[in-house]
Write a protein that holds these residues in place. Structure first.
Motif, PDB file in Angstrom:
ATOM      1  N   PHE A 137      -5.282   2.043  34.224  1.00 20.75           N
ATOM      2  CA  PHE A 137      -6.555   1.605  33.654  1.00 20.75           C
ATOM      3  C   PHE A 137      -7.061   2.641  32.669  1.00 20.75           C
ATOM      4  CE2 PHE A 137     -11.245   1.384  33.710  1.00 20.75           C
ATOM      5  CZ  PHE A 137     -11.388   0.082  33.239  1.00 20.75           C
ATOM      6  N   MET A 138      -7.622   2.145  31.560  1.00 20.53           N
ATOM      7  CA  MET A 138      -8.163   3.038  30.545  1.00 20.53           C
ATOM      8  C   MET A 138      -9.256   2.313  29.776  1.00 20.53           C
ATOM      9  SD  MET A 138      -8.260   3.799  27.040  1.00 20.53           S
ATOM     10  CE  MET A 138      -6.867   2.983  26.312  1.00 20.53           C
ATOM     11  N   PHE A 139     -10.316   3.024  29.431  1.00 19.89           N
ATOM     12  CA  PHE A 139     -11.300   2.480  28.501  1.00 19.89           C
ATOM     13  C   PHE A 139     -11.841   3.608  27.649  1.00 19.89           C
ATOM     14  CE2 PHE A 139     -13.967   3.716  32.073  1.00 19.89           C
ATOM     15  CZ  PHE A 139     -15.109   4.238  31.479  1.00 19.89           C
ATOM     16  N   GLY A 140     -12.294   3.250  26.450  1.00 19.43           N
ATOM     17  CA  GLY A 140     -12.804   4.266  25.539  1.00 19.43           C
ATOM     18  C   GLY A 140     -13.635   3.640  24.440  1.00 19.43           C
ATOM     19  N   ALA A 141     -14.319   4.493  23.678  1.00 17.82           N
ATOM     20  CA  ALA A 141     -15.161   4.030  22.586  1.00 17.82           C
ATOM     21  C   ALA A 141     -15.255   5.121  21.528  1.00 17.82           C
ATOM     22  CB  ALA A 141     -16.556   3.653  23.087  1.00 17.82           C
ATOM     23  N   ASN A 142     -15.532   4.716  20.286  1.00 17.73           N
ATOM     24  CA  ASN A 142     -15.701   5.634  19.165  1.00 17.73           C
ATOM     25  C   ASN A 142     -16.868   5.175  18.305  1.00 17.73           C
ATOM     26  OD1 ASN A 142     -13.026   7.454  18.967  1.00 17.73           O
ATOM     27  ND2 ASN A 142     -12.473   5.397  19.640  1.00 17.73           N
ATOM     28  N   TYR A 143     -17.567   6.148  17.714  1.00 16.51           N
ATOM     29  CA  TYR A 143     -18.626   5.839  16.754  1.00 16.51           C
ATOM     30  C   TYR A 143     -18.399   6.682  15.507  1.00 16.51           C
ATOM     31  CZ  TYR A 143     -23.068   6.087  14.306  1.00 16.51           C
ATOM     32  OH  TYR A 143     -24.032   6.076  13.328  1.00 16.51           O
ATOM     33  N   ILE A 144     -18.565   6.050  14.330  1.00 17.93           N
ATOM     34  CA  ILE A 144     -18.370   6.720  13.050  1.00 17.93           C
ATOM     35  C   ILE A 144     -19.628   6.568  12.201  1.00 17.93           C
ATOM     36  CG2 ILE A 144     -17.002   6.796  10.929  1.00 17.93           C
ATOM     37  CD1 ILE A 144     -15.295   7.497  13.247  1.00 17.93           C
ATOM     38  N   TYR A 145     -20.106   7.696  11.647  1.00 22.46           N
ATOM     39  CA  TYR A 145     -21.192   7.651  10.661  1.00 22.46           C
ATOM     40  C   TYR A 145     -20.651   8.195   9.345  1.00 22.46           C
ATOM     41  CZ  TYR A 145     -25.361   8.773   8.003  1.00 22.46           C
ATOM     42  OH  TYR A 145     -26.298   8.845   7.010  1.00 22.46           O
ATOM     43  N   THR A 146     -20.846   7.433   8.255  1.00 22.05           N
ATOM     44  CA  THR A 146     -20.341   7.824   6.942  1.00 22.05           C
ATOM     45  C   THR A 146     -21.450   7.721   5.903  1.00 22.05           C
ATOM     46  OG1 THR A 146     -18.144   6.963   7.488  1.00 22.05           O
ATOM     47  CG2 THR A 146     -18.609   7.352   5.168  1.00 22.05           C
TER      48      THR A 146
END
Length: 725
Positions: free
Chosen positions: A600-609
C-alpha cells in the motif's frame, strides 16, 4: 619429442583456460513466500554478462573469466540485492524482498553517471514502471499529467505542448535512452512517437542542464528509458480500448542468446476524434462548425534494436525507428496533415577494468517530414496533391568517457557534434529560398567528488562552438549533504538555447498570418538556482524544493505591421522573431509518500509557479500558478493471482493567457484496476478503469484556449498477454 612437448603444452594451456572459466546458476525467489520470481534481472556489474530468470525463477551465467565480481539481482516491485562472487556456484538461492518504493533504483539523467536515486547529487524525479502500471496512461503526455504536477499540457488540433515550471517545451530536451527526439510540429515534438509499452521508467530533471546536455535544456530534461531484452525469448501483446474509437495495440518480440539480442516493437494507435462544442465564435456571434479539437487519426510506430556482446566488456548496439501519423479533417479543411520520421543509430560501449569506468561512442540521425494531403480542390491544389510542408534533419555524434579515478571521485568528459538542416518547402519558405544548416561542436567535463562520506560536489563546464553564434560557456555546480535519510542539495546551472533554423530563416504563412525569421537573433541564456531538501524513511518520504530560473534574450514573435501588398494578398498580420523579453520563473514544490505496510502506498504533491515576463511586467504566457496531484495504490498477491488498484488525481489551476484568454482550473480523477494471472505458459494482465470519474469537460466554443481536451468520463479495458519461453 618436440611434437610431444608442444602437444603437452597445448593440452595444458587448454586445461588451464578451461579451469579459468566459472559459472553461476540457481533460483531467485520471493523472500516472504519462497515462490520463484520470473523476469528478475541477474547480471555481473561492469560486464556485459546477464540474463533474466525463467518462469521457474532459474538463471544461468556461464563462460565467465576467473575473477571477483559483483552479482546484482533486481526486479520490479523488489529491492535489489548485490553479492560478491569469485568462483563457480550451483543451486544458488537469491531472495528478493518486496518493496512499495525503491530508493535504490539507478538513475542517470541528473549527472550523466549512474547513481542510486537516494544518492543522486542532483534531484531527479522518477516515474517508475510500477507508477506507469498503476496509472495505465493512454499516452506519454497522459502519463506526465497524471504523475508529474510541475508539467502542464496544452493540446490543440495542431499538437501538444508541454509546459515545465512555466516554460514551454521548446526549452525542454526530450531524450529516449539519452538520445534527442528530434523534429517538431509548430515547435513541439509529436509525443505519439513515444511508445509507452516499451518504457521502463521516465526520469525528469527540472531546471537548466546545458552544461551536460547542450542547447534546449533551459527548462529541464526528460529521459525515457526503454526496456532491454533479457529473456531467451519473450513475445507479448498489449491492447487498450476506450471510448470514441480509441484503440492502442502493441506487439513486442525479444530474443536473447547471451551474446546477441534483438528487440522488435510495433505500436498502432487510432481514434475517431470528438467535438467539445458544435459552435465557434465568428465576428462576435456563435455559428455552427464541423471543426474538432481532436480529429480522427491513426499512427504506426515500429522500432528495432540489435545488441551484441562482442566480449565480456565490449557491447555493440544498432537501433532504428519509423513513425507515421495521419489525421482525417474531412468536412472542415481542404487537406489532412501527415507526419513521418525515421531514426537510425549505433552505439559502442567498452567497460574498463578499473572500477565502474567506461568509454562510449554513438551516432544517430533523424529525418522528420510533414505533409499536406489534399482531400478537396483548393485555389492552388487539386484533390490528391501531396505538399511537403516541413523537412528537418538532425544528426548527433558523441564520444564520452566515465572514469572512476578514485572510490570517491568520478570524472565524466566528452565531445559532441550536432548537425541540423532545414529544407525550404512550399508552405515554409526560406529567406533567399535556400537550404539552411548549422553545426555545433562541444566539449564538456564534469567532476564528482565525495568528501567525508557526507558531502558530494559536482562541478562541470561545457564549451560549445556554434557555426552561427561562435563560442558559448555554460558552467554548473551542485552540492549535496547526506545524514542518515536526510539529503540537502543546492545547485547552480547556466543554460542556453540556440535559435532554431525556423526562427532564423523561415517565412511561414498560416490563415492570413505571416511569421518571418531573423538571422540576427542571439542565443537565449538562463541562470538557474535550486535548493532541495529530502528525507527518506522505510515507511515514508518527504521532499521540498525552491527554485529560480532567470532568462534573457528570450525569443518571441513580435508584430511588425502589415504592408499594402500584404493587405492586397489577404495577409492580416505580419510578425518577426526577435530577442525581446527577459523572464523569471520561480516557485516551490512539496510532496510526500507514505508506505504504512507492504503493498500500500499513497502520496501527494503541490507545485507553485510564478512566471513573469519582466520586459512587460506581466505573467508569462500560458503559465499555471497552482497544481498538484494525488495517488494511492494497493497491491496484493494470492498464489498465481495479483490484484492492483490505483487512484490518480490531478488539479491544475487557471492557465493564464493574454492573447487567447484564460483556460479554467479543473480536476481530473482516474481509477485503475489490474489483474495479473501467472499461468503455466502465459501471463495474462487484464485491466479495467475509469478516466475522468467526475466527467469534467471544457465545452466552450471551438478554438477556445481549452483547459483540457478530455471528452468526459471514459471507461477503458486493456489486456496484456505475455507468452513464456
Amino acid at each position: 619429442m618436440k611434437k610431444k612437448c608442444l602437444l603437452t603444452a597445448l593440452f595444458g594451456s587448454m586445461v588451464v583456460c578451461a579451469s579459468a572459466q566459472i559459472s553461476l546458476s540457481g533460483k531467485v525467489v520471493d523472500a516472504r513466500t519462497g515462490k520463484p520470481v520470473e523476469g528478475a534481472n541477474v547480471r555481473l556489474e561492469q560486464t556485459t554478462i546477464g540474463c533474466a530468470t525463467n518462469p521457474k525463477g532459474e538463471f544461468l551465467l556461464k563462460d565467465i573469466k576467473e575473477g571477483t565480481y559483483t552479482l546484482r539481482t533486481s526486479c520490479l516491485n523488489y529491492a535489489p540485492v548485490t553479492q560478491k562472487v569469485s568462483q563457480s556456484q550451483k543451486e544458488m538461492v537469491i531472495r528478493l524482498k518486496g518493496t512499495t518504493f525503491n530508493m535504490d533504483q539507478v538513475v542517470v539523467t541528473g549527472t550523466g553517471t549512474h547513481h542510486k536515486l537516494k544518492d543522486s547529487p542532483v534531484p531527479v524525479e522518477v516515474i517508475s514502471q510500477r507508477d506507469l502500471q498503476n496509472a495505465n496512461p493512454s499516452s506519454f503526455q497522459d502519463a506526465l499529467v497524471k504523475l508529474v504536477p510541475s508539467i502542464s499540457v496544452q493540446t490543440t488540433a495542431m499538437g501538444t505542448t508541454l509546459y515545465v515550471n512555466g516554460l514551454p517545451d521548446k526549452y525542454l530536451l526530450v531524450l529516449i535512452n539519452g538520445k534527442k527526439v528530434a523534429g517538431d510540429i509548430s515547435g513541439s515534438i509529436d509525443y505519439d512517437r513515444i511508445n509507452m509499452d516499451a518504457v521502463k521508467r521516465i526520469e525528469v530533471l527540472k531546471g537548466a542542464s546545458s552544461a551536460l546536455y547542450g542547447s534546449d535544456a533551459i527548462a529541464g530534461v526528460i529521459n525515457i528509458i526503454t526496456d532491454d531484452p533479457k529473456s531467451a525469448l519473450n513475445v507479448s501483446s498489449n491492447t487498450r480500448v476506450s471510448s470514441h474509437g480509441r484503440i492502442s495495440e502493441s506487439v513486442n518480440a525479444d530474443a536473447n542468446d547471451g551474446k546477441l539480442s534483438a528487440h522488435l516493437n510495433y505500436n498502432y494507435r487510432t481514434s475517431d476524434g470528438w467535438q467539445l462544442n458544435p459552435y465557434e465564435e465568428s465576428k462576435g456571434e456563435l455559428v455552427e462548425t464541423t471543426k474538432k479539437p481532436v480529429y480522427k487519426n491513426h499512427s504506426h510506430n515500429v522500432s528495432q534494436t540489435l545488441s551484441y556482446a562482442a566480449t565480456e566488456r565490449l557491447s555493440l548496439h544498432l537501433n532504428g525507428n519509423l513513425f507515421i501519423s495521419e489525421n482525417d479533417r474531412t468536412g472542415a479543411y481542404d487537406y489532412n496533415n501527415r507526419h513521418q520520421s525515421y531514426t537510425v543509430g549505433g552505439t559502442a560501449k567498452y567497460l574498463l577494468a578499473k572500477r565502474a569506468s567506461y568509454i562510449e561512442g554513438n551516432i544517430s540521425t533523424t529525418n522528420f517530414r510533414s505533409f499536406y494531403d489534399y482531400i478537396n480542390d483548393a485555389k492552388t491544389h487539386k484533390t490528391g496533391d501531396e505538399v511537403l510542408s516541413k523537412d528537418q534533419t538532425y544528426t548527433n555524434a558523441n564520444l564520452k568517457g566515465v572514469f572512476k579515478t578514485h572510490e570517491n571521485n568520478t570524472l565524466f568528459t566528452g565531445l559532441d557534434y550536432v548537425f541540423e538542416g532545414l529544407e525550404p518547402t512550399e508552405t515554409s519558405k526560406m529567406l533567399n529560398n535556400e537550404y539552411q544548416s548549422v553545426y555545433t561542436l562541444a566539449a564538456y567535463v564534469q567532476d564528482e567528488v565525495k568528501l567525508l562520506d557526507a558531502i558530494s560536489v559536482v562541478a562541470g563546464i561545457r564549451y560549445a562552438y556554434n557555426e552561427k553564434f561562435k563560442s558559448q560557456f555554460t558552467p554548473k555546480l551542485s552540492l549535496m549533504y547526506q545524514y542518515s535519510g536526510l539529503n540537502v542539495r543546492a545547485s547552480y546551472a547556466a543554460g542556453f538555447r540556440s535559435p532554431t533554423l525556423q526562427q532564423m530563416y523561415a517565412v511561414s504563412e498560416s490563415r492570413g498570418q505571416i511569421t518571418v525569421g531573423d538571422p540576427g537573433l542571439d542565443p537565449e541564456k538562463s541562470n538557474f538556482y535550486n535548493l532541495n531538501i529530502e528525507y527518506n524513511h522505510r515507511l515514508f518520504s518527504i521532499a521540498a524544493s525552491i527554485y529560480q530560473n532567470d532568462l534573457k534574450d528570450k525569443i518571441e514573435a513580435e508584430d511588425i505591421g502589415t504592408t499594402p501588398e500584404d493587405i492586397e494578398n489577404g495577409i492580416t498580420r505580419r510578425r518577426q522573431y526577435r530577442n525581446i523579453e527577459k523572464a523569471r520563473v520561480k516557485g516551490f514544490d512539496i510532496g510526500f509518500s507514505v508506505r504504512p505496510f507492504t503493498g500500500f502506498m499513497f502520496g501527494a504533491n503541490y507545485i507553485y509557479t510564478d512566471g513573469r515576463n519582466r520586459t512587460e511586467d506581466i505573467r508569462l504566457e500560458r503559465t499555471v500558478r497552482h497544481s498538484g496531484n494525488f495517488n494511492a495504490s494497493w497491491r496484493k498477491t494470492w498464489n498465481d493471482y495479483t490484484f492492483n488498484i490505483a487512484i490518480n488525481g490531478r488539479y491544475q489551476g487557471t492557465r493564464w493567457s493574454k492573447t487567447y484568454g484564460d483556460a479554467p482550473a479543473h480536476q481530473l480523477w482516474d481509477i485503475n484496476t489490474r489483474h495479473s494471472f501467472n499461468l503455466k505458459s502465459v501471463a495474462l494482465e487484464p485491466a479495467v478503469g475509469v478516466e475522468n470519474i467526475f466527467n469534467y469537460t471544457d465545452d466552450r466554443p471551438y478554438n477556445s484556449n481549452y483547459a483540457t481536451l478530455t471528452p468526459g468520463r471514459s471507461f477503458y479495458v486493456s489486456l496484456l498477454v505475455r507468452f513464456k519461453q
